[in-house]
Design a protein around this motif. Structure first.
Motif, PDB file in Angstrom:
ATOM      1  N   ILE A 150       0.846  -1.198   0.000  1.00  0.00           N
ATOM      2  CA  ILE A 150       0.000   0.000   0.000  1.00  0.00           C
ATOM      3  C   ILE A 150       0.877   1.242   0.000  1.00  0.00           C
ATOM      4  O   ILE A 150       1.868   1.308   0.728  1.00  0.00           O
ATOM      5  N   CYS A 151       0.516   2.221  -0.800  1.00  0.00           N
ATOM      6  CA  CYS A 151       1.308   3.449  -0.855  1.00  0.00           C
ATOM      7  C   CYS A 151       0.850   4.415   0.234  1.00  0.00           C
ATOM      8  O   CYS A 151      -0.307   4.375   0.684  1.00  0.00           O
ATOM      9  N   ILE A 152       1.748   5.278   0.631  1.00  0.00           N
ATOM     10  CA  ILE A 152       1.483   6.183   1.749  1.00  0.00           C
ATOM     11  C   ILE A 152       0.313   7.114   1.470  1.00  0.00           C
ATOM     12  O   ILE A 152      -0.485   7.416   2.367  1.00  0.00           O
ATOM     13  N   GLU A 153       0.166   7.545   0.222  1.00  0.00           N
ATOM     14  CA  GLU A 153      -0.920   8.474  -0.101  1.00  0.00           C
ATOM     15  C   GLU A 153      -2.296   7.842   0.142  1.00  0.00           C
ATOM     16  O   GLU A 153      -3.218   8.520   0.611  1.00  0.00           O
ATOM     17  N   ASP A 154      -2.440   6.563  -0.167  1.00  0.00           N
ATOM     18  CA  ASP A 154      -3.727   5.895   0.030  1.00  0.00           C
ATOM     19  C   ASP A 154      -4.111   5.861   1.512  1.00  0.00           C
ATOM     20  O   ASP A 154      -5.281   6.007   1.870  1.00  0.00           O
ATOM     21  N   ILE A 155      -3.119   5.653   2.357  1.00  0.00           N
ATOM     22  CA  ILE A 155      -3.390   5.590   3.797  1.00  0.00           C
ATOM     23  C   ILE A 155      -3.777   6.970   4.322  1.00  0.00           C
ATOM     24  O   ILE A 155      -4.736   7.118   5.084  1.00  0.00           O
ATOM     25  N   ILE A 156      -3.017   7.981   3.912  1.00  0.00           N
ATOM     26  CA  ILE A 156      -3.325   9.344   4.372  1.00  0.00           C
ATOM     27  C   ILE A 156      -4.720   9.749   3.913  1.00  0.00           C
ATOM     28  O   ILE A 156      -5.510  10.300   4.696  1.00  0.00           O
ATOM     29  N   ASP A 157      -5.042   9.475   2.656  1.00  0.00           N
ATOM     30  CA  ASP A 157      -6.371   9.807   2.138  1.00  0.00           C
ATOM     31  C   ASP A 157      -7.462   9.171   2.985  1.00  0.00           C
ATOM     32  O   ASP A 157      -8.499   9.784   3.273  1.00  0.00           O
ATOM     33  N   ASP A 158      -7.227   7.931   3.394  1.00  0.00           N
ATOM     34  CA  ASP A 158      -8.215   7.193   4.170  1.00  0.00           C
ATOM     35  C   ASP A 158      -8.422   7.797   5.559  1.00  0.00           C
ATOM     36  O   ASP A 158      -9.536   7.822   6.083  1.00  0.00           O
ATOM     37  N   PHE A 159      -7.357   8.299   6.159  1.00  0.00           N
ATOM     38  CA  PHE A 159      -7.445   8.809   7.527  1.00  0.00           C
ATOM     39  C   PHE A 159      -7.761  10.302   7.614  1.00  0.00           C
ATOM     40  O   PHE A 159      -8.008  10.802   8.713  1.00  0.00           O
ATOM     41  N   LEU A 160      -7.774  10.985   6.497  1.00  0.00           N
ATOM     42  CA  LEU A 160      -8.105  12.413   6.525  1.00  0.00           C
ATOM     43  C   LEU A 160      -9.501  12.656   7.076  1.00  0.00           C
ATOM     44  O   LEU A 160      -9.746  13.641   7.773  1.00  0.00           O
ATOM     45  N   GLU A 161     -10.422  11.726   6.783  1.00  0.00           N
ATOM     46  CA  GLU A 161     -11.795  11.890   7.265  1.00  0.00           C
ATOM     47  C   GLU A 161     -11.891  11.777   8.783  1.00  0.00           C
ATOM     48  O   GLU A 161     -12.882  12.195   9.376  1.00  0.00           O
ATOM     49  N   ASN A 162     -10.839  11.229   9.386  1.00  0.00           N
ATOM     50  CA  ASN A 162     -10.801  11.113  10.849  1.00  0.00           C
ATOM     51  C   ASN A 162      -9.989  12.236  11.492  1.00  0.00           C
ATOM     52  O   ASN A 162      -9.665  12.185  12.674  1.00  0.00           O
ATOM     53  N   ASN A 163      -9.653  13.232  10.670  1.00  0.00           N
ATOM     54  CA  ASN A 163      -8.925  14.417  11.156  1.00  0.00           C
ATOM     55  C   ASN A 163      -7.569  14.071  11.772  1.00  0.00           C
ATOM     56  O   ASN A 163      -7.148  14.686  12.759  1.00  0.00           O
ATOM     57  N   ILE A 164      -6.887  13.090  11.178  1.00  0.00           N
ATOM     58  CA  ILE A 164      -5.549  12.773  11.670  1.00  0.00           C
ATOM     59  C   ILE A 164      -4.659  14.003  11.506  1.00  0.00           C
ATOM     60  O   ILE A 164      -4.733  14.711  10.497  1.00  0.00           O
ATOM     61  N   LYS A 165      -3.848  14.285  12.509  1.00  0.00           N
ATOM     62  CA  LYS A 165      -3.031  15.494  12.491  1.00  0.00           C
ATOM     63  C   LYS A 165      -1.550  15.184  12.308  1.00  0.00           C
ATOM     64  O   LYS A 165      -0.867  15.836  11.525  1.00  0.00           O
ATOM     65  N   TYR A 166      -1.058  14.185  13.050  1.00  0.00           N
ATOM     66  CA  TYR A 166       0.384  13.908  13.042  1.00  0.00           C
ATOM     67  C   TYR A 166       0.708  12.627  12.277  1.00  0.00           C
ATOM     68  O   TYR A 166       0.172  11.557  12.565  1.00  0.00           O
ATOM     69  N   ILE A 167       1.618  12.768  11.304  1.00  0.00           N
ATOM     70  CA  ILE A 167       2.124  11.603  10.570  1.00  0.00           C
ATOM     71  C   ILE A 167       3.638  11.650  10.565  1.00  0.00           C
ATOM     72  O   ILE A 167       4.242  12.630  10.108  1.00  0.00           O
ATOM     73  N   LEU A 168       4.220  10.601  11.089  1.00  0.00           N
ATOM     74  CA  LEU A 168       5.677  10.454  11.091  1.00  0.00           C
ATOM     75  C   LEU A 168       6.052   9.649   9.846  1.00  0.00           C
ATOM     76  O   LEU A 168       5.669   8.487   9.713  1.00  0.00           O
ATOM     77  N   CYS A 169       6.781  10.279   8.945  1.00  0.00           N
ATOM     78  CA  CYS A 169       7.154   9.616   7.695  1.00  0.00           C
ATOM     79  C   CYS A 169       8.669   9.434   7.625  1.00  0.00           C
ATOM     80  O   CYS A 169       9.420  10.408   7.676  1.00  0.00           O
ATOM     81  N   THR A 170       9.082   8.187   7.500  1.00  0.00           N
ATOM     82  CA  THR A 170      10.506   7.859   7.392  1.00  0.00           C
ATOM     83  C   THR A 170      10.787   7.184   6.062  1.00  0.00           C
ATOM     84  O   THR A 170      10.132   6.198   5.715  1.00  0.00           O
ATOM     85  N   ASP A 171      11.748   7.722   5.331  1.00  0.00           N
ATOM     86  CA  ASP A 171      12.266   7.031   4.148  1.00  0.00           C
ATOM     87  C   ASP A 171      13.333   6.069   4.665  1.00  0.00           C
ATOM     88  O   ASP A 171      14.421   6.469   5.055  1.00  0.00           O
ATOM     89  N   VAL A 172      13.001   4.787   4.696  1.00  0.00           N
ATOM     90  CA  VAL A 172      13.880   3.781   5.297  1.00  0.00           C
ATOM     91  C   VAL A 172      15.265   3.775   4.651  1.00  0.00           C
ATOM     92  O   VAL A 172      16.277   3.528   5.312  1.00  0.00           O
ATOM     93  N   SER A 173      15.332   4.088   3.365  1.00  0.00           N
ATOM     94  CA  SER A 173      16.623   4.062   2.671  1.00  0.00           C
ATOM     95  C   SER A 173      17.580   5.131   3.180  1.00  0.00           C
ATOM     96  O   SER A 173      18.792   5.048   2.961  1.00  0.00           O
TER      97      SER A 173
END
Length: 243
Positions: A150-173
């Motif tokens: 699953i790509c990160i954008e799909d997850i963020i889109d899904d949680f926007l309706e729940n007013n998620i505020k904080y997302i910690l994003c790490t590029d593992v590489s």
């Protein structure tokens, strides 16, 4: 905001190289003194990762977390192996300001959404750690060993309706490499999701990296290895953001 990070394996401060548990650097620094130094330098938040718990939720370092979280002079956000409401309640009881959720997002998405509603957007951070291939930003979980597809954008889109505020994003590489952050990644995400308070993590090695991340519009910068290896000081990092 500058957020120092401490990762722990068996009670010791470590840094992994690109998320690989077999490629870890262990530091002799006292976490008690490290935290006290943060407080003296007006650091407001500290990111704590239980890597044992992330790999196996049954091996959470609860005694360590209890010792750390008893310090009430700084706000802690804690991640690693959080799978149940009991886990969340325990960390809040011990003194955590925020909890960081990762693997559970993909196993019980609706449960996580309910937690956001129950505890509020200020207390939940979604950790979306990614590996990028052909521009596909795939989220990985379970100590970065398992691919979700699953790509990160799909997850963020899904949680926007729940007013998620904080997302910690790490590029593992980039994580643990001191090779610099993925500026393009954060620029793209912030442009697409201006309401999200992204926490950029992975690769910061210099004051110049902080300056460049600030230019992307990122709200929070998590820094681990660079502080532990004295690439610059807490004071220098904070002054850089102020300027």
């Amino acid at each position: 905001m500058i957020i120092p990070s401490l990762d722990f394996i068996q009670g010791k401060i470590v840094r992994l190289y690109k998320g690989n548990y077999l490629k870890k650097t262990q530091y002799q620094e006292s976490y008690f003194l490290y935290i006290e130094n943060c407080i003296k330098n007006n650091i407001k938040n500290l990111h704590i990762v239980d890597l044992d718990g992330a790999r196996d939720p049954k091996r959470k370092q609860l005694h360590l977390l209890q010792d750390i979280l008893k310090n009430k002079n700084i706000n802690f956000q804690v991640g690693g192996g959080i799978r149940t409401e009991k886990d969340i309640e325990k960390l809040f009881f011990l003194g955590a300001k925020r909890v960081v959720l990762s693997s559970i997002i993909f196993k019980k998405k609706n449960v996580v959404k309910n937690w956001i509603e129950r505890y509020g957007q200020e207390r939940i951070v979604l950790a979306l750690d990614i590996k990028i291939k052909n521009s596909f930003k795939e989220v990985v979980v379970a100590g970065w060993r398992n691919y979700t597809g699953i790509c990160i954008e799909d997850i963020i889109d899904d949680f926007l309706e729940n007013n998620i505020k904080y997302i910690l994003c790490t590029d593992v590489s980039q994580d643990g490499t001191l090779n610099g952050p993925n500026l393009l990644l954060y620029s793209e995400l912030i442009k697409k999701y201006p309401s999200i308070y992204f926490q950029a993590s992975g690769g910061v090695s210099s004051i110049n990296d902080i300056i460049n991340l600030k230019k992307t519009g990122v709200k929070n910068i998590i820094i681990g290895k660079a502080f532990l290896e004295k690439k610059f000081t807490f004071f220098e990092a904070i002054q850089c953001l102020k300027k």
